[in-house]
Design a protein around this motif. Structure first.
Motif, PDB file in Angstrom:
ATOM      1  N   CYS A  80       0.827  -1.205   0.000  1.00 30.59           N
ATOM      2  CA  CYS A  80       0.000   0.000   0.000  1.00 30.59           C
ATOM      3  C   CYS A  80       0.859   1.252   0.000  1.00 30.59           C
ATOM      4  O   CYS A  80       0.579   2.202  -0.730  1.00 30.59           O
ATOM      5  CB  CYS A  80      -0.878   0.025   1.252  1.00 30.59           C
ATOM      6  SG  CYS A  80      -2.025  -1.342   1.403  1.00 30.59           S
ATOM      7  N   LEU A  81       1.882   1.249   0.836  1.00 30.00           N
ATOM      8  CA  LEU A  81       2.721   2.428   1.008  1.00 30.00           C
ATOM      9  C   LEU A  81       4.148   2.123   0.577  1.00 30.00           C
ATOM     10  O   LEU A  81       4.688   1.057   0.889  1.00 30.00           O
ATOM     11  CB  LEU A  81       2.718   2.881   2.473  1.00 30.00           C
ATOM     12  CG  LEU A  81       1.360   3.254   3.064  1.00 30.00           C
ATOM     13  CD1 LEU A  81       1.504   3.587   4.541  1.00 30.00           C
ATOM     14  CD2 LEU A  81       0.738   4.429   2.312  1.00 30.00           C
ATOM     15  N   LEU A  82       4.733   3.065  -0.129  1.00 29.20           N
ATOM     16  CA  LEU A  82       6.138   2.987  -0.499  1.00 29.20           C
ATOM     17  C   LEU A  82       6.903   3.813   0.533  1.00 29.20           C
ATOM     18  O   LEU A  82       6.848   5.044   0.537  1.00 29.20           O
ATOM     19  CB  LEU A  82       6.341   3.544  -1.907  1.00 29.20           C
ATOM     20  CG  LEU A  82       5.522   2.857  -3.006  1.00 29.20           C
ATOM     21  CD1 LEU A  82       5.710   3.574  -4.344  1.00 29.20           C
ATOM     22  CD2 LEU A  82       5.895   1.384  -3.124  1.00 29.20           C
ATOM     23  N   VAL A  83       7.593   3.123   1.413  1.00 32.32           N
ATOM     24  CA  VAL A  83       8.210   3.758   2.577  1.00 32.32           C
ATOM     25  C   VAL A  83       9.720   3.642   2.494  1.00 32.32           C
ATOM     26  O   VAL A  83      10.262   2.550   2.293  1.00 32.32           O
ATOM     27  CB  VAL A  83       7.700   3.123   3.883  1.00 32.32           C
ATOM     28  CG1 VAL A  83       8.369   3.765   5.089  1.00 32.32           C
ATOM     29  CG2 VAL A  83       6.185   3.246   3.983  1.00 32.32           C
ATOM     30  N   THR A  84      10.390   4.767   2.649  1.00 30.61           N
ATOM     31  CA  THR A  84      11.845   4.779   2.769  1.00 30.61           C
ATOM     32  C   THR A  84      12.206   5.460   4.087  1.00 30.61           C
ATOM     33  O   THR A  84      11.337   5.902   4.830  1.00 30.61           O
ATOM     34  CB  THR A  84      12.502   5.527   1.597  1.00 30.61           C
ATOM     35  OG1 THR A  84      12.248   6.941   1.734  1.00 30.61           O
ATOM     36  CG2 THR A  84      11.955   5.039   0.255  1.00 30.61           C
ATOM     37  N   ARG A  85      13.483   5.575   4.352  1.00 28.72           N
ATOM     38  CA  ARG A  85      13.920   6.236   5.591  1.00 28.72           C
ATOM     39  C   ARG A  85      13.553   7.708   5.600  1.00 28.72           C
ATOM     40  O   ARG A  85      13.412   8.306   6.669  1.00 28.72           O
ATOM     41  CB  ARG A  85      15.433   6.083   5.764  1.00 28.72           C
ATOM     42  CG  ARG A  85      15.876   4.656   6.034  1.00 28.72           C
ATOM     43  CD  ARG A  85      17.395   4.584   6.142  1.00 28.72           C
ATOM     44  NE  ARG A  85      17.895   5.406   7.236  1.00 28.72           N
ATOM     45  CZ  ARG A  85      18.022   4.984   8.497  1.00 28.72           C
ATOM     46  NH1 ARG A  85      17.673   3.747   8.810  1.00 28.72           N
ATOM     47  NH2 ARG A  85      18.495   5.779   9.421  1.00 28.72           N
ATOM     48  N   SER A  86      13.369   8.305   4.414  1.00 30.04           N
ATOM     49  CA  SER A  86      13.126   9.745   4.358  1.00 30.04           C
ATOM     50  C   SER A  86      11.785  10.136   3.753  1.00 30.04           C
ATOM     51  O   SER A  86      11.358  11.287   3.910  1.00 30.04           O
ATOM     52  CB  SER A  86      14.248  10.433   3.565  1.00 30.04           C
ATOM     53  OG  SER A  86      14.315   9.912   2.249  1.00 30.04           O
ATOM     54  N   THR A  87      11.092   9.210   3.063  1.00 32.24           N
ATOM     55  CA  THR A  87       9.850   9.581   2.385  1.00 32.24           C
ATOM     56  C   THR A  87       8.768   8.522   2.552  1.00 32.24           C
ATOM     57  O   THR A  87       9.045   7.364   2.864  1.00 32.24           O
ATOM     58  CB  THR A  87      10.078   9.788   0.872  1.00 32.24           C
ATOM     59  OG1 THR A  87      10.462   8.542   0.274  1.00 32.24           O
ATOM     60  CG2 THR A  87      11.137  10.847   0.610  1.00 32.24           C
ATOM     61  N   ILE A  88       7.527   8.936   2.285  1.00 31.73           N
ATOM     62  CA  ILE A  88       6.355   8.049   2.286  1.00 31.73           C
ATOM     63  C   ILE A  88       5.495   8.436   1.097  1.00 31.73           C
ATOM     64  O   ILE A  88       5.272   9.622   0.833  1.00 31.73           O
ATOM     65  CB  ILE A  88       5.531   8.183   3.585  1.00 31.73           C
ATOM     66  CG1 ILE A  88       6.406   7.994   4.827  1.00 31.73           C
ATOM     67  CG2 ILE A  88       4.382   7.178   3.594  1.00 31.73           C
ATOM     68  CD1 ILE A  88       5.705   8.371   6.122  1.00 31.73           C
ATOM     69  N   GLN A  89       4.985   7.417   0.391  1.00 28.54           N
ATOM     70  CA  GLN A  89       4.117   7.667  -0.748  1.00 28.54           C
ATOM     71  C   GLN A  89       3.145   6.518  -0.922  1.00 28.54           C
ATOM     72  O   GLN A  89       3.482   5.366  -0.681  1.00 28.54           O
ATOM     73  CB  GLN A  89       4.938   7.825  -2.037  1.00 28.54           C
ATOM     74  CG  GLN A  89       4.115   8.140  -3.275  1.00 28.54           C
ATOM     75  CD  GLN A  89       4.957   8.266  -4.535  1.00 28.54           C
ATOM     76  OE1 GLN A  89       6.118   7.860  -4.549  1.00 28.54           O
ATOM     77  NE2 GLN A  89       4.397   8.825  -5.589  1.00 28.54           N
ATOM     78  N   PHE A  90       1.917   6.846  -1.351  1.00 26.19           N
ATOM     79  CA  PHE A  90       1.007   5.776  -1.751  1.00 26.19           C
ATOM     80  C   PHE A  90       1.509   5.148  -3.035  1.00 26.19           C
ATOM     81  O   PHE A  90       1.999   5.841  -3.933  1.00 26.19           O
ATOM     82  CB  PHE A  90      -0.419   6.301  -1.934  1.00 26.19           C
ATOM     83  CG  PHE A  90      -1.341   5.847  -0.854  1.00 26.19           C
ATOM     84  CD1 PHE A  90      -1.579   6.622   0.253  1.00 26.19           C
ATOM     85  CD2 PHE A  90      -1.949   4.606  -0.942  1.00 26.19           C
ATOM     86  CE1 PHE A  90      -2.417   6.188   1.262  1.00 26.19           C
ATOM     87  CE2 PHE A  90      -2.787   4.173   0.057  1.00 26.19           C
ATOM     88  CZ  PHE A  90      -3.019   4.961   1.170  1.00 26.19           C
ATOM     89  N   ASN A  91       1.344   3.837  -3.132  1.00 23.52           N
ATOM     90  CA  ASN A  91       1.775   3.101  -4.309  1.00 23.52           C
ATOM     91  C   ASN A  91       0.704   3.214  -5.399  1.00 23.52           C
ATOM     92  O   ASN A  91      -0.337   2.573  -5.336  1.00 23.52           O
ATOM     93  CB  ASN A  91       2.015   1.637  -3.947  1.00 23.52           C
ATOM     94  CG  ASN A  91       2.554   0.832  -5.098  1.00 23.52           C
ATOM     95  OD1 ASN A  91       2.793   1.353  -6.183  1.00 23.52           O
ATOM     96  ND2 ASN A  91       2.759  -0.451  -4.865  1.00 23.52           N
ATOM     97  N   ARG A  92       0.991   3.989  -6.412  1.00 19.82           N
ATOM     98  CA  ARG A  92       0.004   4.225  -7.461  1.00 19.82           C
ATOM     99  C   ARG A  92      -0.196   2.994  -8.357  1.00 19.82           C
ATOM    100  O   ARG A  92      -1.162   2.930  -9.115  1.00 19.82           O
ATOM    101  CB  ARG A  92       0.429   5.423  -8.312  1.00 19.82           C
ATOM    102  CG  ARG A  92       0.545   6.703  -7.508  1.00 19.82           C
ATOM    103  CD  ARG A  92       0.885   7.884  -8.371  1.00 19.82           C
ATOM    104  NE  ARG A  92      -0.259   8.307  -9.172  1.00 19.82           N
ATOM    105  CZ  ARG A  92      -0.240   9.361  -9.977  1.00 19.82           C
ATOM    106  NH1 ARG A  92       0.861  10.074 -10.120  1.00 19.82           N
ATOM    107  NH2 ARG A  92      -1.315   9.693 -10.669  1.00 19.82           N
ATOM    108  N   ALA A  93       0.718   2.035  -8.263  1.00 19.61           N
ATOM    109  CA  ALA A  93       0.584   0.814  -9.065  1.00 19.61           C
ATOM    110  C   ALA A  93      -0.298  -0.224  -8.396  1.00 19.61           C
ATOM    111  O   ALA A  93      -0.633  -1.239  -9.005  1.00 19.61           O
ATOM    112  CB  ALA A  93       1.966   0.219  -9.345  1.00 19.61           C
ATOM    113  N   SER A  94      -0.665  -0.004  -7.163  1.00 16.77           N
ATOM    114  CA  SER A  94      -1.479  -0.980  -6.448  1.00 16.77           C
ATOM    115  C   SER A  94      -2.943  -0.839  -6.831  1.00 16.77           C
ATOM    116  O   SER A  94      -3.380   0.178  -7.377  1.00 16.77           O
ATOM    117  CB  SER A  94      -1.320  -0.796  -4.934  1.00 16.77           C
ATOM    118  OG  SER A  94      -1.751   0.507  -4.554  1.00 16.77           O
TER     119      SER A  94
END
Length: 199
Positions: A80-94
């Protein structure tokens, strides 16, 4: 989201969010899914009155609880979420369903009647969150969508430009964009049926 807040996972309504801010985090990421969001800016958006370390800790806890509610994990093929150490984003491919995205898509396709059918109410009608910064983003985004609704695509050229705010919140308080929700998650207007998503 066009109306009262409602979220579903695998066709089941989700009501065990820890707080309104966890719901608000989901809403913001879903509506503003076109780009990753810096963690420090998200912390400032939702906890503007907290010191930076406390705000970042609150964000980590809210993100953890949100992923638990959604059944989300980095191990999924399309999380659901693309999470890194510095950013968060909804996964548009899901896989996802989002009524805001459907509304805007109908306008883009010159289908005002279908757009008005989707527009069941103002964005997050009755929703409150203990953050003046988020409430300001919500107010501007709600008004932009509301102004689009009555006249359909012919009004798009007259909608005001991007909302801006000076200071560290300026990069995140941007106008509504299509689209996204996450794998097996539906966010829709309360009382409006939507097809279920499958993992």
């Amino acid at each position: 989201l066009l109306g009262p807040f409602q979220a579903e996972v695998d066709g089941q309504r989700v009501s065990n969010f820890r707080s309104a801010k966890v719901e608000a985090l989901l809403v913001y990421l879903a509506v503003e899914a076109e780009r990753p969001h810096a963690r420090d800016l998200l912390a400032a958006l939702f906890w503007p009155d907290e010191a930076e370390p406390a705000a970042k800790q609150n964000l980590r806890q809210s993100l953890y609880q949100l992923r638990q509610v959604l059944g989300d994990s980095d191990e999924l093929e399309q999380p659901c979420l693309l999470v890194t150490r510095s950013t968060i984003q909804f996964n548009r491919a899901s896989q996802h369903q989002l009524d805001v995205a459907r509304f805007l898509a109908h306008l883009d396709e010159d289908q005002p009647a279908q757009a008005l059918e989707v527009y069941q109410g103002d964005l997050l009608d009755g929703f409150t969150c203990d953050s003046a910064a988020f409430e300001e983003w919500l107010l501007v985004t709600r008004e932009r969508l509301h102004r689009l609704a009555p006249a359909g695509p012919t009004l798009k050229a007259s909608v005001p430009g991007p909302f801006t705010l000076s200071g560290r919140l300026a990069p995140i308080l941007t106008p509504v964009q299509p689209l996204s929700l996450c794998d097996a998650v539906t966010i829709a207007t309360q009382g409006t049926s939507r097809s279920n998503c499958a993992k």
